[in-house]
Scaffold this active site. Structure first.
Site, mmCIF file in Angstrom:
data_model
loop_
_atom_site.group_PDB
_atom_site.id
_atom_site.type_symbol
_atom_site.label_atom_id
_atom_site.label_comp_id
_atom_site.label_asym_id
_atom_site.label_seq_id
_atom_site.Cartn_x
_atom_site.Cartn_y
_atom_site.Cartn_z
ATOM 1 N N GLU A 1 -1.936 8.310 -4.960
ATOM 2 C CA GLU A 1 -2.554 7.679 -6.133
ATOM 3 C C GLU A 1 -3.838 8.437 -6.419
ATOM 4 O O GLU A 1 -4.544 8.789 -5.465
ATOM 5 C CB GLU A 1 -2.877 6.203 -5.846
ATOM 6 C CG GLU A 1 -1.637 5.343 -5.799
ATOM 7 C CD GLU A 1 -1.946 3.840 -5.682
ATOM 8 O OE1 GLU A 1 -3.007 3.405 -6.151
ATOM 9 O OE2 GLU A 1 -1.114 3.122 -5.119
ATOM 10 N N HIS B 1 -0.313 0.146 -9.850
ATOM 11 C CA HIS B 1 -1.150 -0.638 -8.933
ATOM 12 C C HIS B 1 -1.837 -1.802 -9.668
ATOM 13 O O HIS B 1 -3.065 -1.947 -9.622
ATOM 14 C CB HIS B 1 -2.195 0.262 -8.248
ATOM 15 C CG HIS B 1 -2.647 -0.286 -6.926
ATOM 16 N ND1 HIS B 1 -3.015 0.515 -5.868
ATOM 17 C CD2 HIS B 1 -2.801 -1.567 -6.490
ATOM 18 C CE1 HIS B 1 -3.385 -0.241 -4.840
ATOM 19 N NE2 HIS B 1 -3.256 -1.508 -5.202
ATOM 20 N N ARG C 1 0.861 -1.185 0.000
ATOM 21 C CA ARG C 1 0.000 0.000 0.000
ATOM 22 C C ARG C 1 0.891 1.225 0.000
ATOM 23 O O ARG C 1 1.955 1.212 0.632
ATOM 24 C CB ARG C 1 -0.851 0.051 1.288
ATOM 25 C CG ARG C 1 -2.126 -0.753 1.224
ATOM 26 C CD ARG C 1 -3.200 -0.039 0.390
ATOM 27 N NE ARG C 1 -4.404 -0.827 0.233
ATOM 28 C CZ ARG C 1 -4.689 -1.638 -0.781
ATOM 29 N NH1 ARG C 1 -3.803 -1.805 -1.753
ATOM 30 N NH2 ARG C 1 -5.839 -2.277 -0.851
#
Ligand SMILES: NC(=O)c1ccc[n+]([C@@H]2O[C@H](COP(=O)([O-])OP(=O)(O)OC[C@H]3O[C@@H](n4cnc5c(N)ncnc54)[C@H](O)[C@@H]3O)[C@@H](O)[C@H]2O)c1
Length: 316
Positions: A273, A291, A244
């Site tokens: 992000e 991702h 993460r």
């Protein structure tokens, strides 16, 4: 029984549900119209990924819902406790993408070990004019076999990554403050199975002894890898964050690359992000993906069939 897969579902999932007599609707209904749509169509099961949210208001407005399903892991977009209090089943598929993430880690590691991230950037521009220079620049690759990989977080993905690492011939060191030991079963193409027992070790041991470090911890308040942790690592370490954004201090990472402590690194997830810092995007020591750790056809198939089998178990 009617299933609305509002953020989509794999064909394998649709087939499994239809074979069990469910009607599957893959229309993407806008969030604002969702409650009306569910009520007008008497939907029993709402399936989402990360786009659609299922909050208290929707749950209160739509009494026909019996199951809320999340294809994937995180359920931040669902009011899980509230739904469960109201007797609604909330399901997800936490293990479906573990191997996909593990393979992306190794795609990055193999790439970084042989400078593929740079060669793929430079060959299109200079492969014809500076072939020999590039050949020399990327001549000092390393093998993964025989090296030590340090795994932070030894849950589903950490263990899936360890299995690939063992297959490649690496030594595995794992750090997980909530887990002492794990049994890993490796399955081979001819039906053979081999078991490995891995005892977790201290954070310091992993940091000091690993040639490669990969992170598989959940999101948390503080950085798991910041300056003090980078300082403890071997010089020239290669690392990956596919966990993460926010578990690694990106500023400390860039500084550790500049000082030579970290030779190269890969990021699949970012503190910001969907607009990662430009200093990361332009850094030649970084191998980057947007991702996509879980984004394989196989994971989508597993997500679909795992959701289908849980729905069938609950409602049939
Ligand atoms: N890149 C992607 O596309 C992608 C896809 C799926 C999941 N993920 C992320 O991968 C991570 C791991 O997922 P998982 O399914 O393996 O979760 P998991 O819950 O199975 O495993 C996480 C492990 O981390 C351990 N842990 C917690 N805090 C720790 C710490 N400070 N140091 C070391 N270990 C710690 C836990 O004890 C647990 O064993 C999560 O952050 C998840 O969001 C990323």
């Amino acid at each position: 029984m009617k299933v609305l897969a509002n953020d989509g579902i794999s064909q394998s999932g649709i087939n499994a549900l239809q074979d069990a007599g469910f009607e599957v609707n893959t229309t993407t209904v806008a969030q604002a119209q969702l409650a009306n749509y569910i009520n007008d169509n008497a939907i029993d099961v709402i399936l989402v990924r990360s786009a659609t949210t299922v909050r208290k208001e929707l749950i209160d407005t739509c009494p026909s819902i019996k199951i809320i399903g999340r294809g994937g892991v995180g359920m931040d977009n669902i009011d899980v406790d509230y739904a469960r209090e109201k007797g609604i089943n909330v399901i997800n598929t936490p293990a479906a993408s573990s191997h996909s993430v593990a393979e992306l880690v190794f795609a990055h590691l193999f790439g970084l070990a042989r400078y593929l991230h740079n060669a793929n950037r430079e060959m299109p521009l200079e492969g014809d004019s500076r072939f020999k220079d590039l050949k020399k620049a990327y001549a000092k690759g390393t093998e993964l076999k025989g090296k030590t990989i340090g795994i932070f977080g030894f849950g589903r993905i950490g263990q899936a990554t360890a299995k690939v690492a063992i297959g490649v011939g690496m030594n595995v060191l794992a750090y997980d403050p909530f887990l002492e030991t794990a049994d890993l079963e490796l399955s081979f193409y001819d039906g053979q199975k081999l078991n490995f027992n891995i005892n977790t070790v201290s954070k310091e041991e992993v940091l000091k002894q690993s040639d490669f470090i990969t992170l598989h911890v959940p999101a948390q308040k503080n950085y798991v890898i910041g300056k003090p942790e980078f300082d403890m690592m071997k010089d020239g370490v290669i690392m990956v964050n596919a966990a993460r954004g926010g578990v690694i201090d990106e500023i400390a990472l860039v500084e550790s690359i500049s000082s030579g402590k970290v030779a190269r690194a890969a990021l699949d997830v970012f503190e910001k992000e969907p607009q990662p810092e430009i200093q990361l995007l332009m850094n030649p020591a970084l191998s980057l993906t947007p991702h996509t750790g879980a984004a394989t056809n196989e994971a989508q198939d597993r997500i679909g069939t795992e959701l289908a089998s849980q729905i069938i178990d609950i409602l049939k």
